[in-house]
Design an enzyme around this catalytic site. Structure first.
Site, PDB file in Angstrom:
ATOM      1  N   ALA A   1       0.832  -1.207   0.000  1.00  0.00           N
ATOM      2  CA  ALA A   1       0.000   0.000   0.000  1.00  0.00           C
ATOM      3  C   ALA A   1       0.867   1.258   0.000  1.00  0.00           C
ATOM      4  O   ALA A   1       0.555   2.249  -0.668  1.00  0.00           O
ATOM      5  CB  ALA A   1      -0.934  -0.003   1.214  1.00  0.00           C
ATOM      6  N   TYR A   2       1.976   1.196   0.726  1.00  0.00           N
ATOM      7  CA  TYR A   2       2.873   2.356   0.768  1.00  0.00           C
ATOM      8  C   TYR A   2       3.451   2.644  -0.618  1.00  0.00           C
ATOM      9  O   TYR A   2       3.560   3.798  -1.038  1.00  0.00           O
ATOM     10  CB  TYR A   2       3.997   2.116   1.771  1.00  0.00           C
ATOM     11  CG  TYR A   2       4.911   3.316   1.940  1.00  0.00           C
ATOM     12  CD1 TYR A   2       4.616   4.307   2.869  1.00  0.00           C
ATOM     13  CD2 TYR A   2       6.036   3.475   1.147  1.00  0.00           C
ATOM     14  CE1 TYR A   2       5.436   5.423   3.020  1.00  0.00           C
ATOM     15  CE2 TYR A   2       6.859   4.583   1.286  1.00  0.00           C
ATOM     16  CZ  TYR A   2       6.560   5.552   2.222  1.00  0.00           C
ATOM     17  OH  TYR A   2       7.354   6.661   2.352  1.00  0.00           O
TER      18      TYR A   2
END
Length: 398
Positions: free
Chosen positions: A304-305
């Site tokens: 997600a980062y």
């Protein structure tokens, strides 16, 4: 001041038969950070009575002894007073008379500084005296901890008495027949020690803040009990010289330090998993981000980062440092997509100036609830508990 001066100072004070070291991190009550006006650092009675037996005069009210104290790290020498407050409402010993706010020992910015009190015993040719070194940065703390082992907030060390006699068996102390044989043959990994601490102190019904603190304490007790079994036979043999003593003492200190550096991260990870956070889905542990930076925890995940389409306001990061001082600045370089950083520490206090700098840098401190009382009352409302941080993380789930 060049680093070699600290190393020379440690060598000069390292006289096991003549000098007793007492090592601690200065609390907000030791300095003037909390505004409690205790007038000087707290030193346990059994330490001061050992090095200054004339102070133990129970027939007097608040007996005291004066002596010379040199804070060599700051080139300051004073005639100070050791006082045993022995009235009905107070029973403790402190060293007072440092000259007020100008003293490095009372300076609020010295809060949490690793400090060595080297007490020189009285002899026929020299009076009792004390030399002090207040570490002024993380590098100096590293040099001291290489000699004595890691010292966290609320912990103390007595040196050279690495294995002082136990007044009572701690809850997590293990006798030789309770230790795995493989641990005696070779020291266990950090993960094995964490697992054992969880086994001995599951605290399943307790909140996460309580679990973290008691298991951390338990793990260190387990480790010390293992040291006692493995190292005491050699220590009981005695030493013919200081060099022989150091050949045994320094590896012990270095092992403690390497264990301590990894322990807290693993304890926090174990708690996340107990709270049904799934690694790789709800959090990533020490992921590689931003040109090989490795923050301790990223939420919800490393993928997600790295996904630029994932909203940055739904990302969180948590750095874990048992103590921080200026090391908190390292957090600013981690997880650049996340504006507000979170830093979990077991440091028991912080000076007003340092807290202001931390706040202005966009860092929120996560402090286990039990430790928050050591902070100034005007700082406490701005501290997060681990439980509240976890609540924030849970709210980010889809």
């Amino acid at each position: 001041m060049p680093l070699w001066e600290l190393q020379e100072w440690l060598d000069e004070q390292d006289r096991p038969r003549e000098v007793l070291w007492y090592i601690k991190r200065l609390s907000g009550n030791d300095t003037l950070a909390n505004g409690t006006h205790q007038a000087g650092p707290y030193i346990p009675k059994h330490i001061l009575f050992n090095v200054l037996p004339s102070l133990e005069r129970g027939s007097e009210t608040n007996p005291r002894e004066t002596f010379e104290m040199a804070v060599d790290s700051h080139h300051d020498t004073q005639r100070v007073t050791a006082i045993w407050y022995n009235n009905k409402s107070r029973n403790e010993t402190r060293i007072t008379g440092h000259g007020g706010a100008d003293s490095a020992l009372l300076d609020p910015d010295s809060t949490a500084a690793l400090t060595v009190f080297a007490f020189w015993r009285e002899t026929d040719v020299q009076p009792f005296r004390c030399h002090v070194w207040i570490a002024r940065d993380a590098v100096e703390e590293d040099v001291i901890e290489e000699r004595v082992g890691p010292v966290e907030s609320g912990q103390t060390r007595v040196y050279p008495d690495l294995f002082s006699s136990l007044q009572q068996r701690p809850k997590c102390w293990l006798d030789e027949d309770e230790l795995p044989l493989s641990w005696i043959e070779a020291y266990p990994t950090g993960g094995e020690l964490v697992d054992k601490a969880i086994q001995l102190r599951p605290e399943a019904s307790a909140d996460v803040d309580h679990r973290l603190v008691v298991r951390r304490e338990c793990e260190f007790e387990i480790y010390k009990s293992l040291e006692h079994v493995v190292e005491m036979p050699r220590i009981r043999e005695g030493f013919g010289s200081v060099d022989e003593f150091l050949e045994v003492a320094q590896p012990i200190s270095q092992r403690r330090r390497s264990r301590g550096g990894r322990s807290l991260e693993l304890q926090v990870k174990a708690i996340f998993e107990e709270e049904n956070l799934v690694e790789g889905v709800d959090f990533s542990f020490q992921p590689v981000v931003d040109s090989n930076r490795r923050p301790d925890f990223v939420f919800p995940s490393e993928s997600a980062y790295h996904d630029m389409a994932f909203p940055s306001d739904r990302l969180r990061m948590l750095a874990v440092k048992s103590t921080m001082r200026e090391r908190w600045r390292q957090v600013l370089e981690e997880a650049v997509r996340i504006d507000t950083k979170h830093l979990l520490t077991l440091q028991g206090a912080v000076s007003p100036n340092q807290f202001k700098a931390i706040q202005e840098a966009g860092i929120e401190l996560v402090i286990p609830e039990r430790l928050q009382s050591g902070y100034r009352t005007d700082i406490q409302p701005y501290l997060r508990t681990l439980e509240s941080f976890l609540g924030d993380v849970r709210a980010l789930r889809p």
